[in-house]
Design a protein around this motif. Structure first.
Motif, PDB file in Angstrom:
ATOM      1  N   MET A 248     -29.703   1.568  -2.410  1.00  0.00           N
ATOM      2  CA  MET A 248     -30.754   2.721  -2.799  1.00  0.00           C
ATOM      3  C   MET A 248     -29.881   3.954  -2.699  1.00  0.00           C
ATOM      4  O   MET A 248     -29.357   4.511  -1.496  1.00  0.00           O
ATOM      5  CB  MET A 248     -31.880   2.721  -1.784  1.00  0.00           C
ATOM      6  N   GLY A 251     -32.213   8.097  -3.936  1.00  0.00           N
ATOM      7  CA  GLY A 251     -33.525   7.596  -4.371  1.00  0.00           C
ATOM      8  C   GLY A 251     -33.750   6.563  -5.360  1.00  0.00           C
ATOM      9  O   GLY A 251     -34.988   6.385  -6.113  1.00  0.00           O
ATOM     10  N   LEU A 253     -33.185   2.760  -7.040  1.00  0.00           N
ATOM     11  CA  LEU A 253     -32.482   1.533  -6.652  1.00  0.00           C
ATOM     12  C   LEU A 253     -31.596   0.869  -7.697  1.00  0.00           C
ATOM     13  O   LEU A 253     -31.983   1.085  -8.786  1.00  0.00           O
ATOM     14  CB  LEU A 253     -33.935   0.832  -6.512  1.00  0.00           C
ATOM     15  N   ARG A 344     -41.297  -2.378   6.546  1.00  0.00           N
ATOM     16  CA  ARG A 344     -42.132  -1.447   6.205  1.00  0.00           C
ATOM     17  C   ARG A 344     -41.700  -0.230   7.360  1.00  0.00           C
ATOM     18  O   ARG A 344     -41.931   0.794   7.465  1.00  0.00           O
ATOM     19  CB  ARG A 344     -43.489  -1.604   5.886  1.00  0.00           C
ATOM     20  N   GLN A 347     -38.909   1.671   7.399  1.00  0.00           N
ATOM     21  CA  GLN A 347     -39.296   2.768   6.631  1.00  0.00           C
ATOM     22  C   GLN A 347     -39.835   3.848   6.743  1.00  0.00           C
ATOM     23  O   GLN A 347     -39.544   4.925   6.749  1.00  0.00           O
ATOM     24  CB  GLN A 347     -39.652   1.957   5.206  1.00  0.00           C
ATOM     25  N   PRO A 353     -35.054   5.357   3.610  1.00  0.00           N
ATOM     26  CA  PRO A 353     -35.913   5.716   2.456  1.00  0.00           C
ATOM     27  C   PRO A 353     -35.919   4.505   1.663  1.00  0.00           C
ATOM     28  O   PRO A 353     -35.060   3.802   1.181  1.00  0.00           O
ATOM     29  CB  PRO A 353     -35.000   6.858   1.881  1.00  0.00           C
ATOM     30  N   LYS A 354     -37.306   4.382   1.201  1.00  0.00           N
ATOM     31  CA  LYS A 354     -37.547   3.317   0.279  1.00  0.00           C
ATOM     32  C   LYS A 354     -37.068   1.967   0.718  1.00  0.00           C
ATOM     33  O   LYS A 354     -36.754   1.196   0.030  1.00  0.00           O
ATOM     34  CB  LYS A 354     -37.137   3.824  -1.144  1.00  0.00           C
ATOM     35  N   ASP A 357     -38.505  -1.238  -0.793  1.00  0.00           N
ATOM     36  CA  ASP A 357     -38.150  -1.750  -2.085  1.00  0.00           C
ATOM     37  C   ASP A 357     -36.996  -2.712  -2.109  1.00  0.00           C
ATOM     38  O   ASP A 357     -36.397  -3.093  -3.101  1.00  0.00           O
ATOM     39  CB  ASP A 357     -37.787  -0.499  -3.056  1.00  0.00           C
ATOM     40  N   LYS A 369     -47.165  -5.013  -5.421  1.00  0.00           N
ATOM     41  CA  LYS A 369     -46.886  -4.385  -3.922  1.00  0.00           C
ATOM     42  C   LYS A 369     -48.469  -4.265  -3.432  1.00  0.00           C
ATOM     43  O   LYS A 369     -48.572  -4.589  -2.097  1.00  0.00           O
ATOM     44  CB  LYS A 369     -46.661  -2.686  -4.038  1.00  0.00           C
TER      45      LYS A 369
END
Length: 613
Positions: A248, A251, A253, A344, A347, A353-354, A357, A369
């Motif tokens: 990542m 921002g 992926l 999660r 995060q 960040p993210k 993902d 999701k």
């Protein structure tokens, strides 16, 4: 053939075609053979970038992916009681947390021995726990390495490298309550320290510091490396699942298949402007480096093709130390299972960040999701993933009910219009253009949409594939039981017609074998029956060819889907049952009474009549 049967046939054919294409485009494949590991004739070196600091290239030590090699230059034993001796007599520090067990090698300070306490290789409670990281010299080395790349005024042997023998300054064993501190003096004025902390889940924090006690200014850059030798033994190599490098960066992926790793001599180094992470992802497990510094960090991912070593590196900004100055850099290391809840929380609470993902949600992420979020919540409430899948099916059917209601009402009206349609056919005779015009006028006058009948079925296709993705990819379905013989919803039904679903005294065929495909389990059989009953809500078409297609369709689907994960088959059975119930009740409420038993009897009569002829 009336329009209702046309719609049903069209929707069924489209569903069949999509699933067939899925098998053609995304067939499971055997994992490729492991590439042999051979030591290079000489060290692989890289040129230093413009800032004067080496970018941690593949290293000189045979069998290890490391930055420029360094020798310890320091003698002395590790503190008593803090280390274990391995077979090669390398001192080690034990790692012991509620979720992880393993050790850190004092040679290079590598985190290279790690197993997951909460996960076993098989359903057998006595099977081995899952091994994630392994040291050089094992069958499949896979490890994390940290250090400093030398800059102006320094040579590779003056910074800690993969062979540096660290001393334990304090701590040991490593636990959530007890961090460790390692130290090393290069004998030329620089003293290096490394503090390693670990939480009660799956995150290490490695804080590196250096103090310049010499008389000259020095420049160096902290880095972290993840390296794995060869391809994973359990590589699925399945198109629906990404396995390999994952990043990542600013921002965005990026997923890198093992086949797409650039050679060490030609890889691209990415300058990062924002927070980032980089690592390796497997089916259920992952290792990830998360540098504390965002701006100025450089990410590189490449393969040492000579030794089949895959490597990703995060090098933080260069620091310049005048005499008497110190510098500190921190990098987090995630190493463990891809648990949705844990990732999660990292995060949302730890500011990665993210990070969610890192789980491979696929192209339909906007469906996968939320589907998994609801499934996970239902599982927590109910306490059983199988019943959670059934409850999720109820939720999806409730969400689609308004559209289904309109569709079934339209189908009921179409049945009511059958006598008028027959009269139009008699009146129009062979004039098909006139018939079509009058039919469209009838539909418009009666406010009936003949195409609405197939919409609920077509909407099920992306939901079906999204749920398939969720069940195949997410860890929470692994080894999740439902009832009785269904002990793992992520694999096909282990029961088989071959042994009358366990009643006969011999084993069922091995999953994936030809016999397993022919002698299906109990759940796939229920799937075929549920599809067959759904067909019987309407009389069979009068055309013999269409009759044959409709007669075979449920059983073709039964064998096609029989080798899918049990959780997906369970969803499909529940969906068919709810669809049958909804359609039956709605059609009855609008004046049309489906004669299910009569349609079943007539289908058997047609078969017996055909046999007599």
């Amino acid at each position: 053939m009336d329009d209702q049967n046309k719609n049903l046939l069209l929707a069924t054919a489209l569903s069949f075609l999509v699933i067939l294409l899925w098998f053609v485009l995304f067939p499971p494949a055997e994992a490729p053979e492991q590439a042999s590991l051979t030591a290079p004739e000489s060290a692989t070196q890289q040129q230093a970038p413009a800032d004067g600091v080496a970018s941690a290239p593949v290293a000189t030590e045979p069998g290890a992916a490391i930055p420029p090699a360094a020798t310890s230059g320091v003698t002395g034993d590790a503190s008593a009681g803090a280390v274990e001796q391995t077979q090669d007599d390398t001192p080690r520090i034990t790692i012991d947390t509620p979720t992880l067990k393993g050790s850190i090698s004092l040679r290079g300070g590598r985190i290279d021995e790690l197993s997951l306490k909460g996960y076993r290789e098989t359903l057998d409670p006595d099977s081995e726990i899952v091994t994630l990281l392994s040291p050089v010299g094992s069958d499949q080395p896979y490890y994390a390495l940290f250090g400093w790349a030398p800059g102006a005024g320094l040579t590779p042997d003056q910074v800690p490298g993969a062979n540096t023998m660290w001393q334990v300054e304090s701590g040991g064993p490593l636990t959530p309550e007890n961090p460790i501190v390692l130290s090393w003096d290069n004998g030329a004025g620089l003293t290096f320290r490394r503090e390693v902390q670990i939480d009660d889940k799956l995150m290490f924090t490695v804080t590196q510091s250096v103090t310049n006690a010499g008389g000259e200014t020095r420049a160096l850059a902290p880095y972290g490396i993840l390296a794995r030798h060869g391809l994973p033994a359990d590589l699925k190599n399945f198109f629906i699942l990404h396995e390999g490098g994952i990043q990542m960066v600013d921002g965005e992926l990026t997923e890198i298949d093992y086949d797409d790793f650039e050679p060490a001599s030609a890889h691209e180094t990415i300058a990062v402007e924002e927070a980032t992470w980089t690592g390796f992802t497997d089916h259920f497990w992952m290792t990830t480096l998360i540098p504390a510094s965002g701006s100025g960090t450089h990410i590189s991912t490449f393969q040492d093709t000579r030794r089949a070593i895959y490597q990703t590196t995060a090098r933080q900004p260069t620091v310049t130390l005048a005499p008497g100055e110190s510098a500190t850099a921190s990098t987090r290391l995630f190493a463990g299972a891809k648990e949705w809840d844990t990732i999660r929380s990292y995060q949302n609470e730890a500011g990665i960040p993210k990070f969610i993902d890192s789980i491979d949600w696929g192209w339909f992420f906007f469906l996968t999701k939320p589907i998994f979020a609801v499934l996970h919540w239902l599982n927590q409430v109910i306490g059983n993933m199988g019943w959670a899948i059934i409850a999720l099916t109820f939720c999806i059917k409730a969400l689609l009910f308004p559209l289904a209601y309109k569709s079934y009402v339209s189908m009921a009206k179409m049945k009511e219009l059958q006598p008028q349609m027959e009269k139009l056919k008699e009146t129009a005779g062979d004039d098909r253009q006139k018939l079509q015009k009058e039919m469209m006028a009838l539909y418009k006058r009666e406010k009936v949409n003949p195409a609405s009948g197939c919409l609920p079925i077509l909407l099920q296709i992306p939901i079906f594939f999204s749920l398939y993705k969720v069940i195949f990819v997410t860890l929470e379905l692994r080894h999740a039981p439902w009832i009785g013989w269904i002990r793992d919803l992520s694999v096909p039904d282990p029961s088989s017609l071959y042994n009358l679903w366990g009643l006969l005294p011999w084993d069922a065929p091995e999953p994936g074998s030809v016999l397993a495909l022919i002698f299906i389990g109990f759940l796939p059989l229920c799937l075929g029956v549920s599809m067959w009953l759904q067909q019987k809500l309407n009389p069979a078409p009068t055309d013999p060819t269409q009759q044959m297609i409709f007669a075979w369709m449920p059983w073709v689907f039964m064998f096609m889907l029989g080798n899918f994960a049990s959780g997906l088959v369970l969803y499909w059975i529940t969906n068919n049952t709810l669809t049958f119930t909804q359609q039956y009740l709605i059609m009855r409420s609008h004046g049309y009474k489906p004669d299910v038993f009569g349609n079943i009897k007539s289908s058997f009569k047609r078969k017996s009549g055909a046999e007599d002829k």
